[in-house]
Design an enzyme around this catalytic site. Sequence first.
Site, PDB file in Angstrom:
ATOM      1  N   HIS A   1      -0.798   7.527 -17.789  1.00  0.00           N
ATOM      2  CA  HIS A   1      -0.214   8.014 -19.061  1.00  0.00           C
ATOM      3  C   HIS A   1      -0.286   7.326 -20.077  1.00  0.00           C
ATOM      4  O   HIS A   1      -0.307   6.122 -20.129  1.00  0.00           O
ATOM      5  CB  HIS A   1       1.376   8.591 -18.401  1.00  0.00           C
ATOM      6  CG  HIS A   1       1.757   9.491 -17.489  1.00  0.00           C
ATOM      7  ND1 HIS A   1       2.887  10.102 -17.294  1.00  0.00           N
ATOM      8  CD2 HIS A   1       0.759   9.957 -16.543  1.00  0.00           C
ATOM      9  CE1 HIS A   1       2.772  10.913 -16.289  1.00  0.00           C
ATOM     10  NE2 HIS A   1       1.592  10.881 -16.021  1.00  0.00           N
TER      11      HIS A   1
ATOM     12  N   CYS B   1       7.820  11.340 -19.759  1.00  0.00           N
ATOM     13  CA  CYS B   1       8.176  11.645 -18.457  1.00  0.00           C
ATOM     14  C   CYS B   1       8.893  10.718 -17.802  1.00  0.00           C
ATOM     15  O   CYS B   1       9.228   9.461 -18.435  1.00  0.00           O
ATOM     16  CB  CYS B   1       6.820  11.936 -17.717  1.00  0.00           C
ATOM     17  SG  CYS B   1       6.186  10.221 -16.966  1.00  0.00           S
TER      18      CYS B   1
ATOM     19  N   GLU C   1       2.029   6.590 -22.440  1.00  0.00           N
ATOM     20  CA  GLU C   1       2.658   5.446 -22.606  1.00  0.00           C
ATOM     21  C   GLU C   1       2.580   4.270 -21.853  1.00  0.00           C
ATOM     22  O   GLU C   1       2.646   2.967 -22.251  1.00  0.00           O
ATOM     23  CB  GLU C   1       4.110   6.037 -22.488  1.00  0.00           C
ATOM     24  CG  GLU C   1       4.518   7.297 -23.354  1.00  0.00           C
ATOM     25  CD  GLU C   1       4.240   8.666 -22.803  1.00  0.00           C
ATOM     26  OE1 GLU C   1       3.157   8.504 -22.224  1.00  0.00           O
ATOM     27  OE2 GLU C   1       5.023   9.238 -22.844  1.00  0.00           O
TER      28      GLU C   1
ATOM     29  N   CYS D   1       7.394   7.273 -17.345  1.00  0.00           N
ATOM     30  CA  CYS D   1       7.156   6.621 -18.575  1.00  0.00           C
ATOM     31  C   CYS D   1       8.405   6.018 -19.456  1.00  0.00           C
ATOM     32  O   CYS D   1       8.620   5.222 -19.836  1.00  0.00           O
ATOM     33  CB  CYS D   1       6.435   7.232 -19.718  1.00  0.00           C
ATOM     34  SG  CYS D   1       4.638   7.502 -19.049  1.00  0.00           S
TER      35      CYS D   1
END
Length: 157
Positions: free
Chosen positions: A54, A84, A56, A87
């Site tokens: 992801h 999410c 992040e 993260c």
Amino acid sequence: MLEKYLLFMRRAIELSLECVKRGGGPFGAVIAKNGKIVSESCNQVTILNDPTAHAEISAIREAARKLNTFDLSGCEIYASCEPCPMCFGAIYWARIDRVFFASTRSDAENIGFDDSFIYEEISRPVRERSIEFKQLLRGEALEAFRAWEEAEDKVKY
Ligand SMILES: [Zn+2]
């Protein structure tokens, strides 16, 4: 300073758009410290075949590498979308000071990125989770915990 916030968020959004063009997910992230960008990334789950890639998470990894520390205190993260649960956890583990986000979880849900079920799973008892969790060999695993407690030269985090 407000302009800087907007500038960093616009960069995160720009990364999210670039990412879609490269075949990744529509998410970008920037980490800044003392008014300067330390790292930036976008969602590369499908590009790298890495479900944890992801924006992040990748930005946190790069910032930690560049700053040569696991403690990102003093840093801010700018995410093009509300983080999410994975993260969210990583941001806390990294001790990032502040989180800015643009679009929301429900905006992401509207285009098929539904992470609300993970938030629900976390609060569910182990036996009621959709993925089976089974406990094995607790006693043996605790050996490492004892070793950690006794270690005198450990790096606490
Ligand atoms: Zn995430």
